[in-house]
Design a protein around this motif. Structure first.
Motif, PDB file in Angstrom:
ATOM      1  N   SER A 164     -70.654 -30.054 -12.854  1.00  0.00           N
ATOM      2  CA  SER A 164     -69.905 -28.958 -12.242  1.00  0.00           C
ATOM      3  C   SER A 164     -68.618 -28.725 -13.019  1.00  0.00           C
ATOM      4  O   SER A 164     -67.899 -29.667 -13.331  1.00  0.00           O
ATOM      5  CB  SER A 164     -69.562 -29.281 -10.792  1.00  0.00           C
ATOM      6  OG  SER A 164     -70.714 -29.374 -10.009  1.00  0.00           O
ATOM      7  N   PRO A 165     -68.305 -27.467 -13.315  1.00  0.00           N
ATOM      8  CA  PRO A 165     -67.052 -27.191 -14.033  1.00  0.00           C
ATOM      9  C   PRO A 165     -65.859 -27.362 -13.110  1.00  0.00           C
ATOM     10  O   PRO A 165     -65.956 -27.131 -11.906  1.00  0.00           O
ATOM     11  CB  PRO A 165     -67.215 -25.735 -14.471  1.00  0.00           C
ATOM     12  CG  PRO A 165     -68.220 -25.157 -13.541  1.00  0.00           C
ATOM     13  CD  PRO A 165     -69.110 -26.278 -13.110  1.00  0.00           C
ATOM     14  N   MET A 166     -64.737 -27.779 -13.691  1.00  0.00           N
ATOM     15  CA  MET A 166     -63.497 -27.954 -12.938  1.00  0.00           C
ATOM     16  C   MET A 166     -62.373 -27.221 -13.652  1.00  0.00           C
ATOM     17  O   MET A 166     -62.356 -27.122 -14.874  1.00  0.00           O
ATOM     18  CB  MET A 166     -63.138 -29.441 -12.818  1.00  0.00           C
ATOM     19  CG  MET A 166     -64.072 -30.219 -11.935  1.00  0.00           C
ATOM     20  SD  MET A 166     -63.596 -31.947 -11.770  1.00  0.00           S
ATOM     21  CE  MET A 166     -62.133 -31.810 -10.788  1.00  0.00           C
ATOM     22  N   THR A 167     -61.417 -26.726 -12.879  1.00  0.00           N
ATOM     23  CA  THR A 167     -60.238 -26.077 -13.445  1.00  0.00           C
ATOM     24  C   THR A 167     -59.233 -27.163 -13.835  1.00  0.00           C
ATOM     25  O   THR A 167     -59.363 -28.318 -13.407  1.00  0.00           O
ATOM     26  CB  THR A 167     -59.598 -25.126 -12.420  1.00  0.00           C
ATOM     27  OG1 THR A 167     -59.131 -25.905 -11.318  1.00  0.00           O
ATOM     28  CG2 THR A 167     -60.583 -24.078 -11.941  1.00  0.00           C
ATOM     29  N   PRO A 168     -58.214 -26.821 -14.626  1.00  0.00           N
ATOM     30  CA  PRO A 168     -57.201 -27.822 -14.992  1.00  0.00           C
ATOM     31  C   PRO A 168     -56.478 -28.412 -13.787  1.00  0.00           C
ATOM     32  O   PRO A 168     -55.970 -29.523 -13.847  1.00  0.00           O
ATOM     33  CB  PRO A 168     -56.232 -27.040 -15.880  1.00  0.00           C
ATOM     34  CG  PRO A 168     -57.042 -25.926 -16.442  1.00  0.00           C
ATOM     35  CD  PRO A 168     -58.041 -25.575 -15.376  1.00  0.00           C
ATOM     36  N   THR A 169     -56.432 -27.693 -12.661  1.00  0.00           N
ATOM     37  CA  THR A 169     -55.767 -28.222 -11.472  1.00  0.00           C
ATOM     38  C   THR A 169     -56.664 -29.140 -10.671  1.00  0.00           C
ATOM     39  O   THR A 169     -56.227 -29.725  -9.691  1.00  0.00           O
ATOM     40  CB  THR A 169     -55.288 -27.076 -10.563  1.00  0.00           C
ATOM     41  OG1 THR A 169     -56.429 -26.303 -10.171  1.00  0.00           O
ATOM     42  CG2 THR A 169     -54.272 -26.204 -11.275  1.00  0.00           C
ATOM     43  N   GLY A 170     -57.941 -29.248 -11.042  1.00  0.00           N
ATOM     44  CA  GLY A 170     -58.858 -30.159 -10.368  1.00  0.00           C
ATOM     45  C   GLY A 170     -59.751 -29.503  -9.339  1.00  0.00           C
ATOM     46  O   GLY A 170     -60.472 -30.175  -8.623  1.00  0.00           O
ATOM     47  N   THR A 171     -59.717 -28.187  -9.262  1.00  0.00           N
ATOM     48  CA  THR A 171     -60.573 -27.478  -8.313  1.00  0.00           C
ATOM     49  C   THR A 171     -61.992 -27.396  -8.882  1.00  0.00           C
ATOM     50  O   THR A 171     -62.179 -27.044 -10.037  1.00  0.00           O
ATOM     51  CB  THR A 171     -60.045 -26.050  -8.070  1.00  0.00           C
ATOM     52  OG1 THR A 171     -58.685 -26.137  -7.683  1.00  0.00           O
ATOM     53  CG2 THR A 171     -60.856 -25.347  -7.011  1.00  0.00           C
ATOM     54  N   VAL A 172     -62.977 -27.722  -8.045  1.00  0.00           N
ATOM     55  CA  VAL A 172     -64.368 -27.651  -8.476  1.00  0.00           C
ATOM     56  C   VAL A 172     -64.833 -26.214  -8.363  1.00  0.00           C
ATOM     57  O   VAL A 172     -64.709 -25.588  -7.317  1.00  0.00           O
ATOM     58  CB  VAL A 172     -65.261 -28.572  -7.608  1.00  0.00           C
ATOM     59  CG1 VAL A 172     -66.702 -28.471  -8.038  1.00  0.00           C
ATOM     60  CG2 VAL A 172     -64.769 -29.991  -7.681  1.00  0.00           C
ATOM     61  N   MET A 173     -65.382 -25.686  -9.459  1.00  0.00           N
ATOM     62  CA  MET A 173     -65.881 -24.314  -9.468  1.00  0.00           C
ATOM     63  C   MET A 173     -67.329 -24.315  -9.012  1.00  0.00           C
ATOM     64  O   MET A 173     -68.160 -25.007  -9.596  1.00  0.00           O
ATOM     65  CB  MET A 173     -65.787 -23.729 -10.886  1.00  0.00           C
ATOM     66  CG  MET A 173     -64.374 -23.676 -11.428  1.00  0.00           C
ATOM     67  SD  MET A 173     -63.315 -22.575 -10.510  1.00  0.00           S
ATOM     68  CE  MET A 173     -64.064 -21.024 -10.878  1.00  0.00           C
ATOM     69  N   PRO A 174     -67.661 -23.558  -7.971  1.00  0.00           N
ATOM     70  CA  PRO A 174     -69.063 -23.511  -7.541  1.00  0.00           C
ATOM     71  C   PRO A 174     -69.906 -22.770  -8.572  1.00  0.00           C
ATOM     72  O   PRO A 174     -69.450 -21.806  -9.182  1.00  0.00           O
ATOM     73  CB  PRO A 174     -68.999 -22.748  -6.223  1.00  0.00           C
ATOM     74  CG  PRO A 174     -67.742 -21.943  -6.289  1.00  0.00           C
ATOM     75  CD  PRO A 174     -66.797 -22.729  -7.160  1.00  0.00           C
TER      76      PRO A 174
END
Length: 165
Positions: free
Chosen positions: A59-69
């Motif tokens: 799963s891709p994640m943003t630099p802030t640590g949010t998981v991208m659905p």
């Protein structure tokens, strides 16, 4: 070179029974860390932050640590063990090379493909039932006399088979 004086620093973590911060490494009486529950709830370090979210593999994640659905289906990558797993039960000829072997440098195995792991395959002789575990480190290539099931990553279904003869 100017020497700086030594100044110890006390880092604060968690909270103690009175609600204030507790210096890291400080111990309560008799070697205990204060009273029960003073280090925060399970999964947290007092007021320091929270446990990162559970992330499914890939799963891709943003630099802030949010998981991208992701809406796209996740496919296995095209590795030889995955191709073998799709074709269990088929008879194949497996070509192997063994370096620095004076008795036999290359060997050919023929049999029913029974299992396929990341680093090995198991084939069996249809006549005798004898099973052989072969390591993938020595594997060169394989041939099959029938069409193979092959699922390329990102493609839904099998491509149409052609009659090459």
């Amino acid at each position: 070179m100017i020497g700086q004086p030594y100044r110890p620093v006390t880092y604060m973590m968690g909270s103690n029974a009175s609600g204030g911060m507790m210096p890291a490494g400080s111990m309560g009486t008799m070697g205990t860390m204060g009273s029960m529950g003073t280090m925060g709830t399970p999964g947290t370090m007092g007021t320091m932050g929270t446990v990162p979210p559970q992330v499914t593999s890939g799963s891709p994640m943003t630099p802030t640590g949010t998981v991208m659905p992701t809406t796209a289906p996740v496919f296995e990558q095209s590795y030889i063990e995955n191709i073998f797993r799709l074709n269990l039960g088929k008879i194949g000829t497996f070509y192997y090379t063994y370096e620095n072997n004076k008795e036999w440098n290359a060997k050919i195995y023929k049999g029913v493909l029974e299992a396929a792991g990341r680093d090995h395959i198991i084939i069996s002789d249809p006549a005798t039932g004898q099973r052989t575990v072969l390591l993938m480190v020595n594997f060169d290539y394989a041939t099959f006399d029938e069409p193979l099931v092959y699922q390329y990553p990102g493609v839904i279904g099998n491509p149409p088979t052609r009659n090459w003869r």
